[in-house]
Design an enzyme around this catalytic site. Structure first.
Site, PDB file in Angstrom:
ATOM      1  N   GLU A 152      44.495  80.092-102.733  1.00  0.00           N
ATOM      2  CA  GLU A 152      45.601  80.573-101.905  1.00  0.00           C
ATOM      3  C   GLU A 152      46.946  80.221-102.542  1.00  0.00           C
ATOM      4  O   GLU A 152      47.280  79.043-102.671  1.00  0.00           O
ATOM      5  CB  GLU A 152      45.543  79.961-100.507  1.00  0.00           C
ATOM      6  CG  GLU A 152      46.674  80.458 -99.617  1.00  0.00           C
ATOM      7  CD  GLU A 152      46.724  79.786 -98.257  1.00  0.00           C
ATOM      8  OE1 GLU A 152      47.574  80.186 -97.438  1.00  0.00           O
ATOM      9  OE2 GLU A 152      45.922  78.871 -98.010  1.00  0.00           O
ATOM     10  N   ASP A 185      48.076  85.224 -98.163  1.00  0.00           N
ATOM     11  CA  ASP A 185      48.672  84.804 -96.894  1.00  0.00           C
ATOM     12  C   ASP A 185      50.003  85.538 -96.738  1.00  0.00           C
ATOM     13  O   ASP A 185      50.906  85.379 -97.558  1.00  0.00           O
ATOM     14  CB  ASP A 185      48.881  83.289 -96.903  1.00  0.00           C
ATOM     15  CG  ASP A 185      49.416  82.751 -95.590  1.00  0.00           C
ATOM     16  OD1 ASP A 185      50.471  83.249 -95.126  1.00  0.00           O
ATOM     17  OD2 ASP A 185      48.809  81.817 -95.036  1.00  0.00           O
ATOM     18  N   HIS A 188      53.398  83.427 -96.890  1.00  0.00           N
ATOM     19  CA  HIS A 188      53.821  83.012 -98.231  1.00  0.00           C
ATOM     20  C   HIS A 188      54.248  84.223 -99.059  1.00  0.00           C
ATOM     21  O   HIS A 188      55.209  84.143 -99.836  1.00  0.00           O
ATOM     22  CB  HIS A 188      52.698  82.248 -98.918  1.00  0.00           C
ATOM     23  CG  HIS A 188      52.346  80.969 -98.245  1.00  0.00           C
ATOM     24  ND1 HIS A 188      53.214  79.906 -98.177  1.00  0.00           N
ATOM     25  CD2 HIS A 188      51.224  80.584 -97.570  1.00  0.00           C
ATOM     26  CE1 HIS A 188      52.651  78.911 -97.510  1.00  0.00           C
ATOM     27  NE2 HIS A 188      51.449  79.301 -97.133  1.00  0.00           N
ATOM     28  N   ARG A 217      56.317  82.589 -89.604  1.00  0.00           N
ATOM     29  CA  ARG A 217      55.095  81.815 -89.450  1.00  0.00           C
ATOM     30  C   ARG A 217      54.500  81.918 -88.050  1.00  0.00           C
ATOM     31  O   ARG A 217      53.485  81.268 -87.752  1.00  0.00           O
ATOM     32  CB  ARG A 217      55.315  80.345 -89.824  1.00  0.00           C
ATOM     33  CG  ARG A 217      54.082  79.547 -90.269  1.00  0.00           C
ATOM     34  CD  ARG A 217      53.111  80.333 -91.105  1.00  0.00           C
ATOM     35  NE  ARG A 217      52.295  79.508 -91.992  1.00  0.00           N
ATOM     36  CZ  ARG A 217      51.293  79.978 -92.716  1.00  0.00           C
ATOM     37  NH1 ARG A 217      50.978  81.268 -92.648  1.00  0.00           N
ATOM     38  NH2 ARG A 217      50.607  79.202 -93.520  1.00  0.00           N
ATOM     39  N   GLU A 246      46.377  82.673 -89.165  1.00  0.00           N
ATOM     40  CA  GLU A 246      46.825  81.309 -89.480  1.00  0.00           C
ATOM     41  C   GLU A 246      48.320  81.284 -89.189  1.00  0.00           C
ATOM     42  O   GLU A 246      49.139  81.657 -90.027  1.00  0.00           O
ATOM     43  CB  GLU A 246      46.565  80.925 -90.930  1.00  0.00           C
ATOM     44  CG  GLU A 246      46.943  79.461 -91.157  1.00  0.00           C
ATOM     45  CD  GLU A 246      46.832  79.029 -92.608  1.00  0.00           C
ATOM     46  OE1 GLU A 246      46.365  77.903 -92.841  1.00  0.00           O
ATOM     47  OE2 GLU A 246      47.219  79.805 -93.486  1.00  0.00           O
TER      48      GLU A 246
END
Length: 270
Positions: A152, A185, A188, A217, A246
């Site tokens: 990741e 992700d 990011h 986020r 997430e």
């Protein structure tokens, strides 16, 4: 678009003490599966009886996200060695419960070139050599277990080595294992990629997992990521596995997650 959408919930914001209890909450919220969290010090392996019972009961647990304080790219060789032991154990646990993938960053919170002192104690060449060795070992173990290890990329403030999908793809290409890939992700990517959608297309051969959260986020829909375009791009590159939530939450779990899931499914069928 009219595509089926499989959405997994990470277990940390779900009610319950066991995977089976957390799955009941996740299913009530509208999720299709659980993404497990794997603590170090052998604690994930210690959960094996619980996880095998959940698997026997039919709980879908396709992926696990590592949750440790040190990782395979650590500056300290003893910590690197321990991280390798922990990740190999986590891959083995996933194989035993019928999962498909475990993921890890190269490091987290260890060093950033964007913050003082700005100069890493290790050269880029040394970083690469260490990561090639670590992920080569993990790919071999994943192959032996019949599962996948996914790297990741994290943003520049959390990791100084692997920040973009291209960074991860380069490492994957050098190792050349079908049991090594990328966990992308969206949070990011929002920070690091000049064009996140083009980055997905360029890294498509290595994308094995996708975690979703919005630009801030929070849960998808609470920020400014274009989810319609993101979903279209994922399907265009042939990604058909889970999207794992997430994220932090903008409100109570029972209030905000069902709204986010409904919106994502509406986009998938629009």
């Amino acid at each position: 678009m009219r595509h089926a959408l499989r959405l997994s919930a990470q277990e940390q914001y779900l009610r319950g003490e066991t995977a089976l209890e957390r799955w009941e909450h996740a299913r009530a919220l509208g999720f299709d599966g659980l993404e497990l969290r794997a603590a170090g010090e052998g604690r994930f392996a210690a959960r094996l009886p619980e996880l095998k019972a959940a698997a026997t009961a039919g709980v879908p647990m396709p992926t696990v996200c590592v949750e440790m304080l040190h990782f395979v790219g650590d500056f300290d060789p003893d910590k690197r060695a321990d991280a390798l032991v922990q990740m190999k154990s986590q891959l083995s646990v996933m194989a035993e419960i019928g999962g498909r993938l475990a993921m890890t960053p190269a490091s987290y919170g260890m060093f950033s070139r964007r913050l003082p002192p700005f100069t890493s104690p290790r050269t880029e060449k040394e970083d690469t050599e260490i990561l090639l060795d670590a992920f080569g070992q993990l790919a071999a173990h994943a192959e032996a277990e019949g599962v996948i290890i996914a790297l990741e990329p994290l943003n520049r403030y959390e990791n100084h080595m692997i920040n973009t999908l291209a960074d991860a793809a380069s490492l994957c290409a050098q190792i050349g294992s079908s049991h090594l890939g990328i966990a992308a992700d969206t949070y990011h990517m929002n920070i690091e990629e000049a064009d996140p959608l083009k980055a997905l297309v360029a890294a498509a051969p290595w994308i094995r997992h996708v975690q979703v959260s919005d630009s801030n986020r929070l849960e998808p829909g609470a920020g400014h990521i274009d989810w319609s375009a993101t979903l279209e791009t994922l399907w265009a590159i042939g990604y058909t596995d889970e999207l794992a939530y997430e994220c932090r939450l903008s409100g109570d779990v029972d209030d905000v997650l069902p709204v986010s899931l409904r919106r994502m499914r509406q986009l998938a069928w629009s």
